[in-house]
Design an enzyme around this catalytic site. Structure first.
Site, short mmCIF file in Angstrom:
data_model
loop_
_atom_site.label_atom_id
_atom_site.label_comp_id
_atom_site.label_asym_id
_atom_site.label_seq_id
_atom_site.Cartn_x
_atom_site.Cartn_y
_atom_site.Cartn_z
N SER A 106 -10.82 -2.22 -97.66
CA SER A 106 -9.24 -2.23 -97.93
C SER A 106 -8.72 -3.43 -97.51
O SER A 106 -9.63 -4.17 -97.32
CB SER A 106 -8.57 -1.10 -97.35
OG SER A 106 -8.76 -1.04 -95.92
N LYS A 142 -1.00 -6.62 -107.34
CA LYS A 142 -1.79 -5.44 -107.00
C LYS A 142 -1.16 -4.27 -107.49
O LYS A 142 -0.19 -3.76 -107.46
CB LYS A 142 -1.22 -5.37 -105.28
CG LYS A 142 -2.05 -4.52 -104.62
CD LYS A 142 -1.84 -4.54 -102.92
CE LYS A 142 -2.63 -3.74 -102.28
NZ LYS A 142 -2.52 -2.22 -102.56
S1 IVH Z 1 -9.26 -6.23 -104.11
C1 IVH Z 1 -11.59 -6.34 -100.29
N1 IVH Z 1 -7.50 -6.68 -106.01
O1 IVH Z 1 -5.39 -2.42 -103.71
C2 IVH Z 1 -10.76 -6.59 -101.70
N2 IVH Z 1 -7.56 -4.75 -104.70
O2 IVH Z 1 -5.47 -2.15 -100.62
C3 IVH Z 1 -10.25 -5.03 -102.05
N3 IVH Z 1 -5.65 -3.25 -105.61
O3 IVH Z 1 -8.08 -0.19 -102.69
C4 IVH Z 1 -9.70 -4.93 -103.30
N4 IVH Z 1 -5.16 -4.34 -107.32
O4 IVH Z 1 -7.00 0.12 -104.98
C5 IVH Z 1 -8.03 -5.89 -104.87
N5 IVH Z 1 -6.16 -7.11 -108.04
C6 IVH Z 1 -6.67 -6.41 -106.86
C7 IVH Z 1 -5.85 -5.02 -106.79
C8 IVH Z 1 -6.42 -4.17 -105.59
C9 IVH Z 1 -4.89 -3.31 -106.79
C10 IVH Z 1 -5.86 -2.05 -104.69
C11 IVH Z 1 -7.16 -1.62 -104.68
C12 IVH Z 1 -7.60 -1.30 -103.33
C13 IVH Z 1 -6.37 -1.61 -102.64
C14 IVH Z 1 -6.49 -2.25 -101.41
#
Ligand code: IVH
Length: 698
Positions: A106, A142
Site C-alpha cells: 500500500s 489515484k
Molecule cells: S501504485 C506500491 N498507482 O491505491 C504501489 N496505486 O493506497 C502501490 N491506486 O492499492 C500501488 N491508482 O488500489 C498505484 N495509479 C495508481 C493507483 C493506485 C489507484 C490504489 C491501489 C492501491 C492503493 C494504494
C-alpha cells in the site's frame, strides 16, 4: 492493421450464418475458432480501450454467436482467452484464496504540498543524490476502485486476483474476464513469457448512477459510492451478474515478470498500453518536484471534471533501479507516496427530515444534520432527493449517515451506517399533504417526485418570486430567498406584478429595512424593467420553459403578446420546440390570471418586446449548454418525434449520431428502446428517460 482486421472481419461475417454441422471435424474448426477469437478480441480492444468502433453491434453479435456454436460443438476448443467468457461463466460456490507471489504494497500518504516535497527530499537523500543530480517522478491519478493482479502466461490471462490483505487475495478470474477493457490476450511485439499486471478496476460515474437506478427499480439496495459498487460487482459469485456491470480498468504497474520488461515507470505505462491495456491518459513524468506539486493541486481542483472518481495522486520515483535502492518499510514503498485530496465525505447524525416545496410544486425531502465539517465547510443540511431514494437506502431519522459534498453540488446524504443503530431510529415517509397549504400531494405516474398541485400554494408562489428575481431571470440585486419569503408572508407581494408596485414606505415598514437598503432594492427593481424578453419569459416559471427554450421562443416571436397569441401549431413549427413545451406554453397563456399578469407587467413599465438585437444575440450566445456532447436517441418518445428531439439537441449545440459508442455522452430512451440501451449500459453511458431529457432544457 485496421485494413487487415476489417478484411478478416468481412470474410468471417460472410460465413457467420453457415451451419456448424458443415464443419467436418475439430481440425477444420480449430483454425476458424482461433481466427474468430483473435478478430473479436481485436475489436473489443478497439472499442473499450481505443474508443474506436469498427463494426456494428449486430456484426459483433453474429461473430460471437458463430464462435459460441463452434465451442458448443467442440468444447475442447474453448480457450482461456475466448471472448465468449465475457458474458460470464458458471456461478462459484466461494472464491478460492490465492497467495500473491510478491505482495501488493500500500502507500504512505502526503496531505499537502510540503508533505510531497518532504517525501522527495527523503528519496533524494536515500539515493545519495547531489544537488545537481536530477530525479524524475511519475505522477498518476489515484483511481478510487479496487486493486487487482492479473497474471498472463504466454500472453493469455490465466488468473485474476483481488489485492486482499496484500499477501493473500481471492481468485476472481471468471469475473474479471467479463470486463471488456481487460485484454484476454496480450498484443504487440513485446509480449513477455509471464507477467503480472496490476491496476485498478473501477466503475465510471455514469455507470454507477445507472447501476443505482437499476438497483432501485429492482427494489435492491443502492451502493453508497462507485468504489463500493465496483467491489460489490467484482465479488459476485455469479460472473453473469458481473458481466452486466459497466466496470472498467486502468493498469498502473507490473509485479513479477519473466522476459524483457521496461526499466522505468513511465516506460512501463507505454508498454502496458502497447500490450493492450487501458492506461490513464493523465499520467505525467516530471523532473522538477514543483511541477509535480502543481499537478497534485491541479487535480485537487479538477477532480470533479473526470468521468470517474479519484481520491488523490500517486507519485512514483520513475527509475526502477532507484526504486530498488530505496526499498520498502513495513507495507509501503519508500519510492512512492499518495497525495490525498481533502475528504469530502463525513459521517454525522440525521436529526430530522423536512420537506420543501419548489416552484413547480415539487416536494423535496431535506436532511437536517448535526453540523459536521467537510473539506473546510460546515454542513448542516443535505438533499435526500425523493422518497424512493430514502426508502431504497433505508435511511432513518436518528441514523448515523454518510454525507458527501462533491464540488459545488449541494451536499447529499449517501447512506446510513446500519452498524451504528441503537434501535431508536425512525423510518420516514412522505407526508400526505403539502406542509404549507395542506393540499393532498400527488405522485405522477412514472415520476419519483410528489407534487403540491394547488395553484395558490403560498410556498410555490414564494419559490416563483425567488425564481423571477434570480440571476438568470430578472436579475434583481439584493432580492434573495429571505426577502421573497418576507414579501410573500407580509402580503406585500401576492402576484409577480406586485414586485413593481413596491414603494419606499412599504419597504421601510418591514423588519430589517433601513433606507439605504430599500432605495437600492427599488433601484434594482426599476432597472429590471428593461430586462430582455427572454429573461422575462423564463422568469414567469412556465413549466419546461428554461432559459434556452425561452431564448428559442423569443427568437421567433417579437413580443410577449405575440407569444401569448401563438397557437400550438405555430409553436411546434419552431425548431427545438416539441409537443410538451408547446402544450405547456399554450396552457399557461390560456389562464386568465396569467394574461392579466402579463398585461399588468406591461402597464407597470416592464419591457415585453423583443430587443432589436435579441434574435441575433441568441445565435451568438456562447453559453451553448450541450456543446461538445454527443447524443443518441432511441425508442418512442411521448409527444415528441425523434426528429424533433434531435433538432432540439442540435439547436442547443449538441451532436446527434445514429449508434452508441464509447464516444456517446447520452442515450435518450423512449418506449421500446431495443439493443442500444443494453450497449449503453455496458459502456456506462448516461441514459436519460424522457423526463430527464426534458430537464436538460429547463
Ligand atoms: S501504485 C506500491 N498507482 O491505491 C504501489 N496505486 O493506497 C502501490 N491506486 O492499492 C500501488 N491508482 O488500489 C498505484 N495509479 C495508481 C493507483 C493506485 C489507484 C490504489 C491501489 C492501491 C492503493 C494504494
Amino acid at each position: 492493421m485496421t485494413r487487415a482486421l476489417l478484411d478478416a472481419t468481412r470474410r468471417l461475417l460472410r460465413s457467420a450464418g453457415d451451419p456448424v454441422d458443415a464443419l467436418a471435424d475439430i481440425d477444420t474448426a480449430a483454425p476458424l475458432a482461433g481466427e474468430l477469437r483473435d478478430v473479436l478480441n481485436a475489436h473489443a480492444h478497439r472499442y473499450y480501450v481505443l474508443d474506436e468502433t469498427l463494426i456494428s453491434d449486430g456484426e459483433y453479435d453474429a461473430l460471437i454467436g458463430r464462435l459460441r456454436s463452434i465451442e458448443e460443438r467442440f468444447p475442447a476448443l474453448v480457450s482461456p482467452d475466448s471472448p465468449t467468457h465475457r458474458v460470464g461463466g458458471a456461478p462459484l460456490e466461494a472464491f478460492e484464496k490465492v497467495r500473491h507471489p510478491e505482495s501488493l504494497l500500500s502507500l504512505g500518504n502526503a496531505f499537502d504540498a510540503d508533505d510531497v516535497r518532504a517525501w522527495y527530499v527523503r528519496c533524494r537523500k536515500g539515493l545519495g543524490l547531489e544537488e545537481s543530480d536530477s530525479l524524475a517522478v511519475t505522477c498518476e491519478l489515484k483511481i478510487d476502485g479496487l486493486a487487482v493482479a492479473l497474471t498472463y502466461r504466454e500472453g493469455v490471462m490465466v488468473q485474476a486476483a483481488t489485492r486482499g490483505d496484500g499477501q493473500v487475495g481471492e481468485n476472481i478470474t471468471s469475473n474479471v474476464r467479463t470486463i471488456g477493457a481487460i485484454p484476454l490476450r496480450l498484443s504487440g511485439p513485446r509480449v513477455p513469457e509471464m507477467v503480472e499486471v496490476r491496476g485498478e478496476v473501477y466503475l465510471p460515474l455514469a455507470g454507477f448512477a445507472r447501476l443505482n437506478e437499476i438497483q432501485a427499480e429492482k427494489g435492491d439496495k443502492a451502493y453508497a459510492n462507485p468504489r463500493n459498487a465496483a467491489a460489490g460487482s467484482l465479488r459476485q459469485l455469479d460472473p453473469r451478474i458481473t458481466a452486466t456491470r459497466p466496470l472498467s480498468f486502468f493498469s498502473y504497474s507490473i509485479g513479477p515478470a519473466e522476459g524483457n520488461v521496461p526499466e522505468t515507470q513511465s516506460e512501463t505505462l507505454s508498454w502496458l498500453a502497447e500490450l493492450g491495456f487501458p492506461t490513464n491518459e493523465h499520467a505525467t513524468r516530471f523532473e522538477d518536484i514543483e511541477e509535480a506539486v502543481k499537478y497534485c493541486l491541479h487535480w485537487t481542483e479538477e477532480r470533479d471534471n473526470l468521468p470517474y472518481e479519484i481520491d488523490g495522486v500517486v507519485l512514483k520515483v520513475d527509475e526502477f533501479a532507484a526504486q530498488a535502492t530505496l526499498g520498502s518499510v513495513a507495507h509501503a514503498p519508500r519510492w512512492a507516496t499518495a497525495f490525498k485530496f481533502p475528504a469530502r465525505e463525513a459521517t454525522t447524525i440525521l436529526r430530522d427530515i423536512i420537506v420543501n416545496v419548489g416552484r413547480t410544486g415539487v416536494i423535496k425531502p431535506e436532511a437536517v444534520l448535526e453540523p459536521v465539517g467537510i473539506g473546510g465547510v460546515t454542513v448542516s443540511q443535505a438533499t435526500l432527493h425523493n422518497e424512493d431514494y430514502i426508502l431504497s437506502r433505508d435511511i432513518r431519522i436518528g441514523d448515523t449517515v454518510l454525507v458527501k459534498r462533491a464540488g459545488d453540488v449541494i451536499p447529499q446524504v449517501v447512506a446510513p451506517i446500519p452498524g451504528a443503530r441503537s434501535g431508536a431510529e425512525r423510518m420516514w415517509f412522505m407526508p400526505d399533504t403539502c406542509p404549507v397549504c395542506d393540499t393532498p400531494l400527488e405522485r405522477l405516474e412514472g415520476e419519483a417526485d410528489y407534487y403540491c398541485v394547488a395553484s395558490d400554494c403560498p410556498a410555490q408562489f414564494m419559490r416563483l418570486v425567488e425564481h423571477f428575481v434570480s440571476r438568470n431571470a430578472m436579475d434583481i440585486e439584493g432580492f434573495g430567498t429571505k426577502l421573497s419569503i418576507q414579501l410573500v408572508d407580509t402580503g406585500l407581494v401576492s402576484t409577480l406584478d406586485d414586485i413593481f408596485r413596491l414603494d419606499l414606505p412599504g419597504l421601510l415598514a418591514l423588519d430589517g429595512f433601513a433606507e439605504r437598503k430599500a432605495i437600492n432594492l427599488l433601484a434594482g427593481i426599476e432597472s429590471a424593467k428593461n430586462q430582455s424578453l427572454a429573461r422575462l419569459l423564463f422568469g414567469l416559471g412556465i413549466r419546461h420553459v428554461g432559459r434556452t427554450v425561452a431564448e428559442i421562443i423569443v427568437a421567433e416571436f417579437e413580443s410577449m403578446e405575440a407569444i401569448a397569441r401563438a397557437g400550438k401549431e405555430e409553436l411546434l413549427a419552431v425548431d427545438g420546440i416539441g409537443e410538451i413545451i408547446a402544450q405547456s406554453v399554450v396552457d399557461w397563456f390560456e389562464r386568465d390570471h396569467n394574461l392579466t399578469l402579463v398585461e399588468n407587467l406591461r402597464t407597470l413599465g416592464v419591457n415585453t418586446e423583443r430587443f432589436a438585437n435579441e434574435a441575433r444575440a441568441i445565435e451568438e450566445n456562447s453559453e451553448v449548454p450541450l456543446a461538445g456532447k454527443t447524443f443518441v436517441v432511441t425508442g418512442t418518445l411521448e409527444g415528441l418525434s425523434r426528429t424533433d428531439a434531435q433538432n432540439r439537441i442540435k439547436s442547443h449545440g449538441g451532436k446527434v449520431t445514429g449508434s452508441v459508442s464509447a464516444k456517446t455522452d447520452y442515450l435518450v430512451v423512449g418506449a421500446n428502446p431495443g439493443s442500444k440501451l443494453e450497449k449503453a449500459k455496458t459502456l456506462g453511458i448516461t441514459v436519460l428517460d424522457q423526463a430527464a431529457f426534458e430537464e436538460l432544457f429547463l
